[in-house]
Design an enzyme around this catalytic site. Structure first.
Site, PDB file in Angstrom:
ATOM      1  CG  ASP A 202       1.523   5.578   4.590  1.00 50.62           C
ATOM      2  OD1 ASP A 202       0.497   5.431   3.914  1.00 50.62           O
ATOM      3  OD2 ASP A 202       1.720   6.589   5.290  1.00 50.62           O
ATOM      4  CB  SER A 203       1.322   7.716   0.574  1.00 49.25           C
ATOM      5  OG  SER A 203       0.576   8.073   1.720  1.00 49.25           O
TER       6      SER A 203
ATOM      7  CE1 TYR B 105       2.475   7.353  -3.012  1.00 50.89           C
ATOM      8  CE2 TYR B 105       1.565   5.174  -2.643  1.00 50.89           C
ATOM      9  CZ  TYR B 105       2.652   5.991  -2.873  1.00 50.89           C
ATOM     10  OH  TYR B 105       3.905   5.427  -2.974  1.00 50.89           O
TER      11      TYR B 105
ATOM     12  CB  CYS C 231      -0.939   3.210   2.450  1.00 48.62           C
ATOM     13  SG  CYS C 231      -1.648   4.488   1.394  1.00 48.62           S
ATOM     14  CG  ASN C 232      -6.762   2.785   5.133  1.00 47.10           C
ATOM     15  OD1 ASN C 232      -7.592   1.965   5.477  1.00 47.10           O
ATOM     16  ND2 ASN C 232      -5.901   3.312   5.978  1.00 47.10           N
TER      17      ASN C 232
ATOM     18  CD  GLU D 190       2.678  13.664   5.510  1.00 45.94           C
ATOM     19  OE1 GLU D 190       3.835  14.079   5.423  1.00 45.94           O
ATOM     20  OE2 GLU D 190       2.367  12.463   5.390  1.00 45.94           O
TER      21      GLU D 190
ATOM     22  CB  CYS E  78      -6.644   7.754   6.003  1.00 46.70           C
ATOM     23  SG  CYS E  78      -5.126   8.645   5.606  1.00 46.70           S
ATOM     24  CB  THR E  79      -2.140   4.596   7.977  1.00 44.19           C
ATOM     25  OG1 THR E  79      -1.586   5.078   6.745  1.00 44.19           O
ATOM     26  CG2 THR E  79      -2.644   3.187   7.797  1.00 44.19           C
ATOM     27  CG  HIS E  80      -1.489  10.463   7.084  1.00 44.35           C
ATOM     28  ND1 HIS E  80      -1.178   9.536   6.135  1.00 44.35           N
ATOM     29  CD2 HIS E  80      -0.514  11.414   7.009  1.00 44.35           C
ATOM     30  CE1 HIS E  80      -0.072   9.897   5.507  1.00 44.35           C
ATOM     31  NE2 HIS E  80       0.353  11.033   6.017  1.00 44.35           N
TER      32      HIS E  80
HETATM   33  N1  DGL Z   1      -1.823   7.146   4.663  1.00 45.09           N
HETATM   34  C1  DGL Z   1      -2.577   7.090   3.435  1.00 45.09           C
HETATM   35  C2  DGL Z   1      -3.787   6.175   3.589  1.00 45.09           C
HETATM   36  O1  DGL Z   1      -3.871   5.401   4.501  1.00 45.09           O
HETATM   37  C3  DGL Z   1      -3.127   8.412   2.998  1.00 45.09           C
HETATM   38  C4  DGL Z   1      -2.222   9.490   2.643  1.00 45.09           C
HETATM   39  C5  DGL Z   1      -2.222   9.823   1.171  1.00 45.09           C
HETATM   40  O2  DGL Z   1      -3.152  10.430   0.636  1.00 45.09           O
HETATM   41  O3  DGL Z   1      -1.236   9.473   0.580  1.00 45.09           O
HETATM   42  O4  DGL Z   1      -4.672   6.198   2.796  1.00 45.09           O
END
Ligand code: DGL
Length: 256
Positions: free
Chosen positions: A7-8, A39, A71-72, A151, A183-185
């Protein structure tokens, strides 16, 4: 067998946790590119390059034989590219999330929330429209403030509530019944979202990816090794490592 999950940043630990719980004997290596997060505001070329570097590290340094893109944003651009380049099975989070949305939506009014890059890619819309047998109402909202809130570990704060209202209020007025956390966050904001909008069926890819991995015929034989790599320190890293990764050992590394 060893798999690499990347993931990012720390968001993909929600996916790591789910995989680790379901496949206790699998060896799992996680890479969070915390030095370069987010990302979601970057160009497709940069997202693809960073994703290739993450996959390369997991394959060549850790011996991963399959990759899960937790990470999406990276899944929206790089699944086929990584599969093609490294000749290993690659599972992203967009297809599992879309399948689940179609399964749980009663009215076909589906909203996808994600980073700017995920929404701009149209990956969810394309997957949903390809797989659906009925006409859908699809809404897509980028929610760029959610990642920094997660975060910074402020997921149940007044700021989180304000941001959730700002991004989701119009979706609730439009009668959306299913909300895809693209988004995995975002699963870390699930409690705040459900508190404010209990009418949404929430789709969390960390839960539905397991079914995809089982179907892919992944061998789960291994020693149950777990190791986390990050490209930099991050404020929530320690807390989430204990909460989502059972205190797995951590190493800070540099990419490429
Ligand atoms: N966790 C990332 C996702 O699933 C998003 C975080 C990022 O912007 O890097 O898209």
């Amino acid at each position: 067998m060893a798999i690499g999950v990347f993931d990012s940043g720390i968001g993909g630990l929600t996916v790591f946790k789910s995989i680790a719980e379901h496949f206790p004997t699998l060896d799992i290596y996680y890479l969070g590119d915390t030095a370069r997060v987010p990302y979601g505001n970057k160009s497709p070329e940069t997202i693809i390059n960073y994703s290739i570097e993450c996959a390369r590290y997991l394959i060549s340094e850790c011996g991963a034989e399959a990759i899960v893109i937790a990470c999406n944003t990276a899944s929206s651009y790089a699944v086929d590219i990584i599969a093609d380049r490294f000749k290993v099975p690659v599972t992203g989070v967009v297809l599992p999330g879309s399948e689940q949305a179609l399964r749980v939506s009663k009215k076909g009014k589906i909203a996808v929330i994600g980073t700017r890059a995920t929404i701009r890619s149209g990956s969810y819309r394309a997957a949903l429209e390809t797989m659906s047998e009925i006409e859908l109402d699809i809404y897509e909202n980028a929610c760029p403030l959610f990642v920094p809130i997660v975060e910074e570990m402020m997921t149940e704060s007044p700021i989180a509530e304000l941001a959730v209202k700002m991004y989701l209020d119009d979706l609730s007025k439009k009668g959306v019944d299913t909300l895809v956390l693209g988004c995995t966050h975002y699963p870390m904001l699930k409690r705040t979202i459900s508190k404010l909008y209990p009418q949404f069926n929430i789709v969390d890819s960390s839960e539905v990816i397991i079914e995809h991995l089982i179907k892919s015929g992944l061998s789960t034989e291994g020693r149950g090794l777990r190791k986390l790599f990050f490209t930099d320190e991050s404020p929530a890293m320690e807390m989430l490592r204990n909460e989502l990764a059972a205190g797995a050992p951590v190493e800070i590394i540099s990419l490429p």
